[in-house]
Design a protein around this motif. Structure first.
Motif, PDB file in Angstrom:
ATOM      1  N   ALA A 231      -8.967  -0.859 -11.719  1.00 52.19           N
ATOM      2  CA  ALA A 231      -7.838  -0.331 -10.962  1.00 52.19           C
ATOM      3  C   ALA A 231      -7.395  -1.301  -9.875  1.00 52.19           C
ATOM      4  O   ALA A 231      -6.201  -1.519  -9.656  1.00 52.19           O
ATOM      5  N   VAL A 232      -8.357  -1.890  -9.186  1.00 52.20           N
ATOM      6  CA  VAL A 232      -8.019  -2.832  -8.121  1.00 52.20           C
ATOM      7  C   VAL A 232      -7.404  -4.101  -8.702  1.00 52.20           C
ATOM      8  O   VAL A 232      -6.390  -4.597  -8.209  1.00 52.20           O
TER       9      VAL A 232
ATOM     10  N   LYS B 297      -0.828   1.832   3.254  1.00 45.58           N
ATOM     11  CA  LYS B 297       0.156   1.248   2.318  1.00 45.58           C
ATOM     12  C   LYS B 297      -0.379  -0.010   1.616  1.00 45.58           C
ATOM     13  O   LYS B 297       0.279  -1.038   1.545  1.00 45.58           O
ATOM     14  N   ASP B 298      -1.594   0.091   1.091  1.00 42.88           N
ATOM     15  CA  ASP B 298      -2.218  -1.039   0.401  1.00 42.88           C
ATOM     16  C   ASP B 298      -2.521  -0.627  -1.033  1.00 42.88           C
ATOM     17  O   ASP B 298      -3.204   0.371  -1.273  1.00 42.88           O
TER      18      ASP B 298
ATOM     19  N   ALA C  13      -5.626   2.078  -5.474  1.00 42.23           N
ATOM     20  CA  ALA C  13      -6.334   1.920  -6.743  1.00 42.23           C
ATOM     21  C   ALA C  13      -7.772   2.429  -6.643  1.00 42.23           C
ATOM     22  O   ALA C  13      -8.289   3.062  -7.566  1.00 42.23           O
ATOM     23  N   SER C  14      -8.405   2.148  -5.512  1.00 40.18           N
ATOM     24  CA  SER C  14      -9.775   2.632  -5.306  1.00 40.18           C
ATOM     25  C   SER C  14      -9.809   4.152  -5.262  1.00 40.18           C
ATOM     26  O   SER C  14     -10.697   4.783  -5.843  1.00 40.18           O
TER      27      SER C  14
ATOM     28  N   GLU D 123      -3.567  11.844  -9.684  1.00 32.62           N
ATOM     29  CA  GLU D 123      -2.159  11.737 -10.079  1.00 32.62           C
ATOM     30  C   GLU D 123      -1.332  11.072  -8.978  1.00 32.62           C
ATOM     31  O   GLU D 123      -0.510  10.185  -9.246  1.00 32.62           O
ATOM     32  N   ILE D 124      -1.557  11.466  -7.740  1.00 33.04           N
ATOM     33  CA  ILE D 124      -0.832  10.881  -6.612  1.00 33.04           C
ATOM     34  C   ILE D 124      -1.152   9.396  -6.479  1.00 33.04           C
ATOM     35  O   ILE D 124      -0.263   8.563  -6.278  1.00 33.04           O
ATOM     36  N   ALA D 125      -2.438   9.068  -6.599  1.00 32.87           N
ATOM     37  CA  ALA D 125      -2.875   7.681  -6.408  1.00 32.87           C
ATOM     38  C   ALA D 125      -2.350   6.769  -7.511  1.00 32.87           C
ATOM     39  O   ALA D 125      -1.872   5.660  -7.244  1.00 32.87           O
TER      40      ALA D 125
END
Length: 229
Positions: A11-12, A78-79, A84-85, A100-102
């Motif tokens: 993800a990252v 805002k990163d 992703a984490s 879902e939000i992430a």
């Protein structure tokens, strides 16, 4: 746990491209204490750098299941890597709303759509199994379905993953949907212009007639019964 670490890394990485930058080529970590990291450059010199405190704060929120706080933190920082984490940790915890939000925040559209699909599943066990499948935990997903008596879903899971032998094993063992497995297997072979080479499928194809209308009616009945559980 190994899956979880892989998911965080994937993800990252999907949000960033990294370069050597000021640390040169192939730097090595010498020490990591609190929010400070010391690295050794390829020329042997040491360099210290500060590390963001936000990942630790995020991890603490997740450990306490404070998902709203975790989302607020990511919105403040805002990163993309932090989002992703959170997406990976929420997925591991099967916290669908937060995941879902992430994922939406890092533009992972396919994952958002799949989570939305999972949320619409009314049966709790089926929903949990789909989340396990999303986490690449196939055996756990199948076990959840079988334990809940959702045999058709367990069979269909294996069909969708092209695990034909396992799908047939389950159908034969539970004496249901053998024709369904045969039908989808035949369609698969036809689509790729292949001939049947598995003796088990050859044998059952001789014994059992495949009728798509009958199969579809059975599937519809299974899904209707599932909604009532």
């Amino acid at each position: 746990e190994q899956w979880y670490l892989r998911r965080v890394r994937e993800a990252v990485v999907s949000t960033q491209s990294t370069g050597a930058g000021e640390f040169g080529k192939n730097p090595q970590i010498v020490s990591f204490l609190g929010h400070h990291c010391t690295l050794r450059r390829s020329d042997g010199s040491l360099v210290s750098t500060a590390v963001s405190p936000y990942p630790t704060i995020l991890q603490n929120y997740v450990a306490k299941s404070s998902w709203d706080d975790a989302v607020r933190l990511c919105r403040f920082v805002k990163d993309a890597a932090l989002w992703a984490s959170l997406a990976a940790m929420a997925t591991s915890s099967k916290e669908l709303n937060t995941a879902e939000i992430a994922y939406a925040a890092i533009n992972e559209t396919e994952k958002v759509e799949y989570i939305s699909y999972i949320k619409d599943i009314s049966n709790k066990a089926a929903r949990s199994a789909e989340m396990s499948l999303f986490c690449k935990q196939t055996a756990e997903a199948e076990g959840t379905l079988l334990q809940a008596g959702l045999v058709y879903r367990a069979i269909r899971l294996n069909i969708d993953l092209f695990r034909w032998t396992r799908a047939l094993e389950l159908a034969v063992k539970h004496k249901t949907h053998v024709d369904t497995v045969l039908a989808y297997r035949q369609k698969y072979l036809q689509d790729f212009a292949l001939e049947e080479s598995d003796n088990s499928f050859v044998q059952y194809s001789k014994e059992i007639q495949v009728d798509w209308t009958t199969i579809q009616n059975k599937i519809n009945m299974e899904l209707e019964n599932e909604r009532g559980k």
